[in-house]
Scaffold this active site. Structure first.
Site, PDB file in Angstrom:
ATOM      1  N   GLY A 150     -16.605  16.058  -3.711  1.00 13.86           N
ATOM      2  CA  GLY A 150     -17.498  17.111  -3.254  1.00 13.86           C
ATOM      3  C   GLY A 150     -16.681  18.343  -2.935  1.00 13.86           C
ATOM      4  O   GLY A 150     -15.456  18.332  -3.005  1.00 13.86           O
ATOM      5  N   GLY A 151     -17.373  19.394  -2.576  1.00  8.28           N
ATOM      6  CA  GLY A 151     -16.707  20.634  -2.213  1.00  8.28           C
ATOM      7  C   GLY A 151     -16.117  20.562  -0.813  1.00  8.28           C
ATOM      8  O   GLY A 151     -16.296  19.584  -0.082  1.00  8.28           O
ATOM      9  N   ARG A 157     -15.807  20.913   2.966  1.00  6.88           N
ATOM     10  CA  ARG A 157     -16.787  20.765   4.051  1.00  6.88           C
ATOM     11  C   ARG A 157     -18.122  20.190   3.575  1.00  6.88           C
ATOM     12  O   ARG A 157     -19.172  20.477   4.121  1.00  6.88           O
ATOM     13  CB  ARG A 157     -17.029  22.091   4.769  1.00  6.88           C
ATOM     14  CG  ARG A 157     -15.833  22.604   5.514  1.00  6.88           C
ATOM     15  CD  ARG A 157     -15.639  21.824   6.797  1.00  6.88           C
ATOM     16  NE  ARG A 157     -14.396  22.180   7.424  1.00  6.88           N
ATOM     17  CZ  ARG A 157     -13.330  21.380   7.479  1.00  6.88           C
ATOM     18  NH1 ARG A 157     -13.359  20.185   6.950  1.00  6.88           N
ATOM     19  NH2 ARG A 157     -12.235  21.767   8.075  1.00  6.88           N
ATOM     20  N   HIS A 161      -8.914  16.047  11.921  1.00  2.15           N
ATOM     21  CA  HIS A 161      -9.187  14.800  11.197  1.00  2.15           C
ATOM     22  C   HIS A 161      -8.739  13.592  12.019  1.00  2.15           C
ATOM     23  O   HIS A 161      -9.446  12.590  12.107  1.00  2.15           O
ATOM     24  CB  HIS A 161      -8.484  14.791   9.834  1.00  2.15           C
ATOM     25  CG  HIS A 161      -9.313  15.319   8.718  1.00  2.15           C
ATOM     26  ND1 HIS A 161     -10.156  14.525   7.977  1.00  2.15           N
ATOM     27  CD2 HIS A 161      -9.434  16.565   8.209  1.00  2.15           C
ATOM     28  CE1 HIS A 161     -10.763  15.263   7.056  1.00  2.15           C
ATOM     29  NE2 HIS A 161     -10.333  16.504   7.178  1.00  2.15           N
ATOM     30  N   ARG A 212     -11.236  10.700  13.574  1.00  2.00           N
ATOM     31  CA  ARG A 212     -11.134   9.385  12.929  1.00  2.00           C
ATOM     32  C   ARG A 212     -11.552   8.291  13.895  1.00  2.00           C
ATOM     33  O   ARG A 212     -11.141   8.281  15.055  1.00  2.00           O
ATOM     34  CB  ARG A 212      -9.690   9.165  12.467  1.00  2.00           C
ATOM     35  CG  ARG A 212      -9.537   8.074  11.447  1.00  2.00           C
ATOM     36  CD  ARG A 212      -8.161   8.134  10.805  1.00  2.00           C
ATOM     37  NE  ARG A 212      -8.051   9.297   9.943  1.00  2.00           N
ATOM     38  CZ  ARG A 212      -6.936  10.008   9.778  1.00  2.00           C
ATOM     39  NH1 ARG A 212      -5.834   9.673  10.406  1.00  2.00           N
ATOM     40  NH2 ARG A 212      -6.937  11.042   8.986  1.00  2.00           N
TER      41      ARG A 212
END
Length: 193
Positions: free
Chosen positions: A14-15, A17, A60, A64
């Site tokens: 996907g792109g 964001r 990230h 997580r």
């Protein structure tokens, strides 16, 4: 997504964001909850070359889910996949785009195209042999305006080839659009290198 689909390799594209990493983490959480014997290991490919990237990596890491082991693997992804693969352990590669960037656009030197091609071939050969299911996260970057610079066009082309080759070794492909997952089985018509 059915529980048996978590036993298979998947490519999530996907792109920027679009929700790729979040979707992969939700699938990995589902894997963890399916059995007390299950484990998740994230193979993180990002390198913190500047402050903005350090902040992205920190975000990230903070987002997580608990219980995920993490191995930093900017270049030797195939070796890490083989080392971490085990029955009952799901591997989450986040992401192929940054892994390719580390090879073809290294901040600290020149690209090593021959070593990249050997690593890419090794990855594709290893996938059918792994004991673990693997969730690959990657960007879909070929839908926009064609970049002006030759090096960037080469990167976009190579990422497209890498995504196609990895998809041909996966059983499911997910396209993320605005946080929504569109998952379909992979139908390989040709054998990509």
């Amino acid at each position: 997504m059915a529980a048996d689909q978590l036993q298979r390799h998947q490519l999530i594209v996907g792109g920027q964001r679009s929700g790729k990493s979040r979707h992969a983490e939700r699938l990995a959480l589902r894997w963890l909850k399916a059995s007390p014997a299950h484990e998740v290991c994230v193979l993180a490919t990002a390198q913190a070359w500047d402050e903005e990237m350090r902040q992205r990596i920190a975000r990230h890491q903070a987002d997580r889910p608990a219980g995920f082991a993490t191995v930093e693997v900017p270049l030797s992804l195939t070796r890490a996949l083989r080392a971490q693969s085990a029955p009952g352990r799901l591997l989450l590669v986040d992401c192929l785009t940054l892994w390719l960037t580390n090879w073809l656009m290294p901040m600290g030197g020149r690209p090593d195209r021959a070593s990249w091609e050997a690593e890419r071939s090794a990855l594709l050969a290893a996938l059918p042999e792994l004991a673990s299911p693997v969730l690959f996260v990657s960007n879909e970057v070929g839908w926009g305006i064609s970049p002006l610079g030759r090096e960037v066009r080469d990167f976009v082309d190579e990422l497209g080839r890498l995504n196609q080759a990895v998809a041909s070794r996966c059983q499911d492909l997910t396209l993320m659009v605005a946080g929504q997952a569109w998952t379909r089985p992979v139908h390989v018509e040709t054998d990509l290198p």
